[in-house]
Every structure is written in structure tokens, then in C-alpha cells.
Design a protein around this motif. Structure first.
Motif, PDB file in Angstrom:
ATOM      1  N   CYS A  56      73.592  14.300  27.882  1.00 59.64           N
ATOM      2  CA  CYS A  56      73.853  13.640  29.167  1.00 59.64           C
ATOM      3  C   CYS A  56      72.559  13.054  29.731  1.00 59.64           C
ATOM      4  CB  CYS A  56      74.348  14.645  30.203  1.00 59.64           C
ATOM      5  SG  CYS A  56      75.752  15.611  29.679  1.00 59.64           S
ATOM      6  N   GLY A  57      72.702  12.015  30.523  1.00 55.71           N
ATOM      7  CA  GLY A  57      71.589  11.474  31.310  1.00 55.71           C
ATOM      8  C   GLY A  57      70.410  11.051  30.449  1.00 55.71           C
ATOM      9  N   SER A  58      69.229  11.446  30.877  1.00 53.27           N
ATOM     10  CA  SER A  58      68.020  11.098  30.120  1.00 53.27           C
ATOM     11  C   SER A  58      68.098  11.623  28.694  1.00 53.27           C
ATOM     12  CB  SER A  58      66.788  11.712  30.792  1.00 53.27           C
ATOM     13  OG  SER A  58      66.497  11.035  31.977  1.00 53.27           O
ATOM     14  N   SER A  59      68.636  12.822  28.549  1.00 52.18           N
ATOM     15  CA  SER A  59      68.735  13.394  27.203  1.00 52.18           C
ATOM     16  C   SER A  59      69.622  12.524  26.308  1.00 52.18           C
ATOM     17  CB  SER A  59      69.289  14.815  27.279  1.00 52.18           C
ATOM     18  OG  SER A  59      68.408  15.627  28.024  1.00 52.18           O
ATOM     19  N   THR A 102      69.470  18.891  25.075  1.00 50.88           N
ATOM     20  CA  THR A 102      69.564  19.297  26.476  1.00 50.88           C
ATOM     21  C   THR A 102      68.300  20.039  26.898  1.00 50.88           C
ATOM     22  OG1 THR A 102      70.714  20.807  28.009  1.00 50.88           O
ATOM     23  CG2 THR A 102      71.106  21.181  25.661  1.00 50.88           C
ATOM     24  N   GLN A 103      67.588  19.476  27.850  1.00 51.39           N
ATOM     25  CA  GLN A 103      66.357  20.100  28.346  1.00 51.39           C
ATOM     26  C   GLN A 103      66.648  21.528  28.778  1.00 51.39           C
ATOM     27  OE1 GLN A 103      63.635  21.839  30.704  1.00 51.39           O
ATOM     28  NE2 GLN A 103      65.328  20.990  31.893  1.00 51.39           N
ATOM     29  N   SER A 104      67.605  21.686  29.682  1.00 53.80           N
ATOM     30  CA  SER A 104      67.872  22.995  30.284  1.00 53.80           C
ATOM     31  C   SER A 104      68.593  23.943  29.335  1.00 53.80           C
ATOM     32  CB  SER A 104      68.734  22.808  31.531  1.00 53.80           C
ATOM     33  OG  SER A 104      69.984  22.229  31.180  1.00 53.80           O
ATOM     34  N   THR A 107      73.502  22.545  30.556  1.00 49.62           N
ATOM     35  CA  THR A 107      74.358  21.483  31.070  1.00 49.62           C
ATOM     36  C   THR A 107      75.799  21.700  30.587  1.00 49.62           C
ATOM     37  OG1 THR A 107      72.505  19.963  31.134  1.00 49.62           O
ATOM     38  CG2 THR A 107      74.695  18.973  31.094  1.00 49.62           C
ATOM     39  N   VAL A 153      63.097  17.259  39.445  1.00 48.67           N
ATOM     40  CA  VAL A 153      64.475  16.995  39.014  1.00 48.67           C
ATOM     41  C   VAL A 153      64.506  15.880  37.968  1.00 48.67           C
ATOM     42  CG1 VAL A 153      66.684  16.018  39.789  1.00 48.67           C
ATOM     43  CG2 VAL A 153      65.656  17.930  41.040  1.00 48.67           C
ATOM     44  N   ALA A 154      63.720  14.832  38.191  1.00 50.61           N
ATOM     45  CA  ALA A 154      63.695  13.721  37.224  1.00 50.61           C
ATOM     46  C   ALA A 154      62.964  14.167  35.951  1.00 50.61           C
ATOM     47  CB  ALA A 154      63.000  12.517  37.840  1.00 50.61           C
ATOM     48  N   ALA A 155      63.636  13.998  34.830  1.00 53.26           N
ATOM     49  CA  ALA A 155      63.060  14.401  33.538  1.00 53.26           C
ATOM     50  C   ALA A 155      61.924  13.455  33.159  1.00 53.26           C
ATOM     51  CB  ALA A 155      64.141  14.384  32.467  1.00 53.26           C
ATOM     52  N   LEU A 231      67.097   4.436  34.939  1.00 54.62           N
ATOM     53  CA  LEU A 231      67.603   5.704  35.501  1.00 54.62           C
ATOM     54  C   LEU A 231      66.533   6.355  36.379  1.00 54.62           C
ATOM     55  CD1 LEU A 231      69.855   7.847  35.657  1.00 54.62           C
ATOM     56  CD2 LEU A 231      68.854   8.933  33.642  1.00 54.62           C
ATOM     57  N   LYS A 232      65.286   6.383  35.859  1.00 57.20           N
ATOM     58  CA  LYS A 232      64.192   6.985  36.634  1.00 57.20           C
ATOM     59  C   LYS A 232      64.024   6.239  37.946  1.00 57.20           C
ATOM     60  CE  LYS A 232      63.828   9.708  34.925  1.00 57.20           C
ATOM     61  NZ  LYS A 232      64.140  10.728  33.945  1.00 57.20           N
ATOM     62  N   GLU A 235      66.966   7.025  40.369  1.00 59.91           N
ATOM     63  CA  GLU A 235      66.963   8.423  40.825  1.00 59.91           C
ATOM     64  C   GLU A 235      65.969   8.677  41.947  1.00 59.91           C
ATOM     65  OE1 GLU A 235      66.241  10.325  36.847  1.00 59.91           O
ATOM     66  OE2 GLU A 235      67.612  11.821  37.660  1.00 59.91           O
TER      67      GLU A 235
HETATM   68  C1  F6R Z   1      67.339  12.428  34.623  1.00 58.17           C
HETATM   69  C2  F6R Z   1      67.807  13.789  34.447  1.00 58.17           C
HETATM   70  C3  F6R Z   1      69.235  14.022  34.036  1.00 58.17           C
HETATM   71  C4  F6R Z   1      69.279  15.005  32.864  1.00 58.17           C
HETATM   72  C5  F6R Z   1      70.736  15.385  32.531  1.00 58.17           C
HETATM   73  C6  F6R Z   1      70.816  16.300  31.319  1.00 58.17           C
HETATM   74  O1  F6R Z   1      66.023  12.373  35.065  1.00 58.17           O
HETATM   75  O2  F6R Z   1      67.054  14.715  34.586  1.00 58.17           O
HETATM   76  O3  F6R Z   1      69.874  12.831  33.724  1.00 58.17           O
HETATM   77  O4  F6R Z   1      68.650  14.414  31.776  1.00 58.17           O
HETATM   78  O5  F6R Z   1      71.328  16.016  33.635  1.00 58.17           O
HETATM   79  O6  F6R Z   1      70.128  17.493  31.536  1.00 58.17           O
HETATM   80  P1  F6R Z   1      69.771  18.433  30.319  1.00 58.17           P
HETATM   81  O7  F6R Z   1      68.798  17.717  29.459  1.00 58.17           O
HETATM   82  O8  F6R Z   1      69.201  19.675  30.943  1.00 58.17           O
HETATM   83  O9  F6R Z   1      71.042  18.719  29.581  1.00 58.17           O
END
Ligand code: F6R
Length: 355
Positions: A56-59, A102-104, A107, A153-155, A231-232, A235
Motif C-alpha cells: 500500500c501507499g509508498s510501499s 510493508t514498513q510497519s 498494515t 508519518v511520511a515514509a 504522494l509525499k 501528504e
Molecule cells: C506514505 C506512507 C504510506 C505507507 C502505507 C503503507 O508516506 O507512509 O502510504 O507507505 O500506509 O505502510 P506500510 O509500509 O507500513 O505497510
């Protein structure tokens, strides 16, 4: 703490050389000329014929970049926005590795897609930043991006580390030696450092801060970076921003281009790609749009641009990691001019645990 930076976002942007060093540690074998992922079981590498990315998103944009690299290496690859991944309608052929980025690692949409893939019998791989996160625990294998904790919050650094890690994954699945990404991967930290030390994004941001909308264009490997740059920008500045593949401008979005819509063009790559993008830049310039060019060959394109953001020359497949840093800085300094709450934009959360 923020170590003297006004925001975690800027601190994390400046941490990127170190983040990439961590992402690549033990994964580049200089003497052997190869790239390796000790955490990815050899059996998975051998069984993988094709890849489906979910994110999702940046990922998700990092997976689009990764998919371009994998396809270039002959590995059929699809990308899916995790919330739209439907195993019923997109059948899993045998030999498919489903990779959740996914960073976190928490998600909900991405976890849902990985669980569906798992139930359908696919092998799953988590590419994540957080040790022992749900994604890491639930997948068949895990590769950590090792960006270090990300508070904003912004990746930012997590995106760079995802790009480096999917480039390594592409190399490992490809197996070619000597690995063509080796030098580029090794040079990324110093290339990024050079951008951080010399960027004029702050001055440019001050010039383009008063705008109706921002457009970002790029081709090939740079298309996902154009999407990420937009996106950045949206946001953290709350301004309207959109990314396009450069060739699509003339098929519609060009109608929106005016003197009040800065266009940020990513102009790197082979001569042929550069030439085509330069053509697209001319189209927006003739409508009076302020043009910001991000390029590794300023001598060839500076005459086209109102503003130039320069990046060092490197492997064309890896330069998107470096150009993205200029876009991060441009978004950051634009939001700074507008006095936005950069680390905690309205309506957004760091980890989105609902579907
Ligand atoms: C953008 C941002 C979000 C995450 C997205 C996925 O700056 O931070 O778009 O990239 O919510 O999050 P993760 O990577 O944690 O699954």
C-alpha cells in the motif's frame, strides 16, 4: 529525539545513507561479484518462477519500482495494491512467490492479501522494517529492510531501504554474475550523501510554494518515483499533487497545466528515454508551467528548466533511489514554507491497521 532537526522527517531523510548501508550490509559480496540474501531460503529462490507484489501507499510504489527491475531480469512480475488483491480473480500459478512489502509489517490491507495468498497455497515473503511484526511472523520467509525506526508519518528512509532491498531481491532471483547492480548498490550511500550536501531544493521550494497543483513526471524506473514524489508532496503540504508516466501527459493531464502548476520532471536514463521525456518537458514549458528538472546530466537539460535538481551519475536502474531524495527534500521544504505539521499530517496515521 530529533537530533537538532526541526522534524523527524528531515532527520530521517538525512539518515538515508546510513539506512542504505544497513540495508546492504552482508548482502553485497564484492570479491564474489554477487549479491545475496542470507535470510531468503535457497529453496524459495529455486522454486520462484514469478512474483506477485502486494503493498500500500509508498510501499506500493517501491514494489512498482521492484517489478520493473524483476521484469527486466526476465522474471514475470505483477504488482497489486493490497486492498485490491483478489486471489479468486488473479489465479496463482505454481512457482509464484507473493511478496508483501510493508514498513510497519502491520498494515491490515497488506496482511489480508498475504493471508489470502497463503490460504491459496502460495509461498509468501515479507519485506519489512519491523522485527517480529505480524507480516514477519506470518510469512514463509522474511527479509528485513533495516532502515531503523521511522517516526515521521511520511515514509522516507524506509522507502529508500525498500528500493535497495527489492533491487537486491531482483539480483538474487536473477542470479547473474558478476551482478550488474553491485557497483550501483555499493555507491548509493555516497551518492545520496552528495545530494544531501548539495541540494538546492530549499531555494526551489521557496520559488514554487504558491501553486495550484504540482505534477511529477517520469518514465520507466522513474515512473514510480514520480508517483512517490507526488504522494509525499500531497501528504505534507496538503497541496494537490499528481504523478504521471511522462508519456501520458498529452493524453489528458496536459489540460490542467498552467503557469500555476509546477511540473517536476525526472530526466535520467538512456539517451532515448531522456529524449522522449525532454519532449514532454517542452510540452509543459510551452504552456508556461514552471519546470523543475531532476537529472544526472544537467549540461543536456538545464536549458529546458527553470530549476535544476542535480543527482550524481550512477547505474540507471538505481538512480531512482537518489532522485527520490531530491523529491523528498522538495516536498519537505515546500511544507516547511507553508508551516505545516510535517511529522503528523492531518487525517493520517503511521500504521494503518484497519481495512
Ligand atoms: C506514505 C506512507 C504510506 C505507507 C502505507 C503503507 O508516506 O507512509 O502510504 O507507505 O500506509 O505502510 P506500510 O509500509 O507500513 O505497510
Amino acid at each position: 529525539g530529533k537530533s537538532g532537526y526541526d522534524h523527524y522527517m528531515l532527520k530521517e531523510i538525512y539518515e538515508q545513507p546510513q539506512a542504505i548501508r544497513q540495508s546492504t550490509r552482508g548482502r553485497i559480496l564484492e570479491l564474489d561479484g554477487s549479491v545475496t540474501l542470507p535470510d531468503l531460503p535457497e529453496s524459495i529462490v529455486e522454486e520462484t518462477d514469478r512474483v506477485q507484489f502486494v503493498a500500500c501507499g509508498s510501499s506500493y510504489y517501491a514494489t512498482q519500482y521492484g517489478a520493473a527491475l524483476l521484469r527486466e531480469r526476465g522474471i514475470p512480475t505483477q504488482t497489486f495494491v493490497a486492498s485490491d488483491y483478489d486471489v479468486e480473480r488473479i489465479p496463482l500459478e505454481s512457482g509464484t512467490l507473493v511478496v508483501g512489502v510493508t514498513q510497519s509489517g502491520e498494515t491490515a490491507d497488506t496482511l489480508g492479501a498475504l493471508r489470502d495468498a497463503n490460504r491459496a497455497g502460495a509461498t509468501t515473503l515479507a519485506v519489512t522494517n519491523v522485527v517480529a511484526s505480524s507480516a514477519a511472523r506470518e510469512c514463509d520467509a522474511t527479509v528485513y529492510i533495516r532502515a531503523g525506526p521511522e517516526i515521521s508519518v511520511a515514509a522516507t528512509k524506509s522507502f529508500a531501504s525498500q528500493q535497495a532491498t527489492v533491487a537486491i531481491l531482483a539480483s538474487v532471483l536473477d542470479g547473474r554474475r558478476p551482478n550488474p547492480f553491485l557497483g550501483g548498490l555499493r555507491d548509493l550511500p555516497s551518492d545520496i550523501q552528495r545530494v544531501l550536501d548539495t541540494s538546492n531544493a530549499r531555494e526551489i521550494a521557496a520559488e514554487i510554494v504558491d501553486a495550484d497543483a504540482y505534477f511529477f513526471i517520469g518514465r520507466g524506473y522513474q515512473w514510480p518515483v514520480a508517483l512517490e514524489g507526488a504522494l509525499k508532496m500531497k501528504e505534507i503540504t496538503y497541496a494537490h499533487a499528481e504523478g504521471f508516466p511522462a508519456g501520458e501527459l498529452k493524453h489528458g493531464p496536459l489540460a490542467l497545466v498552467t503557469e500555476r502548476t509546477p511540473v517536476v520532471a525526472l530526466v535520467t536514463g538512456s539517451n532515448e528515454v531522456v529524449e522522449k521525456t525532454v519532449g514532454n518537458v517542452r510540452e509543459v514549458e510551452s504552456r508556461g508551467a514552471p519546470v523543475v528538472v531532476v537529472t544526472d546530466s544537467p549540461e543536456d537539460v538545464a536549458h529546458l528548466a527553470d530549476f535544476v535538481l542535480e543527482v550524481p551519475e550512477t547505474n540507471p536502474a538505481l538512480v531512482p533511489v537518489v532522485t527520490n531524495v531530491q523529491l523528498q527534500l522538495l516536498a519537505y521544504w515546500t511544507a516547511y514554507e507553508l508551516d505545516r505539521p510535517i511529522d503528523k499530517p492531518r487525517n493520517l496515521a503511521k500504521s494503518v491497521t484497519v481495512e
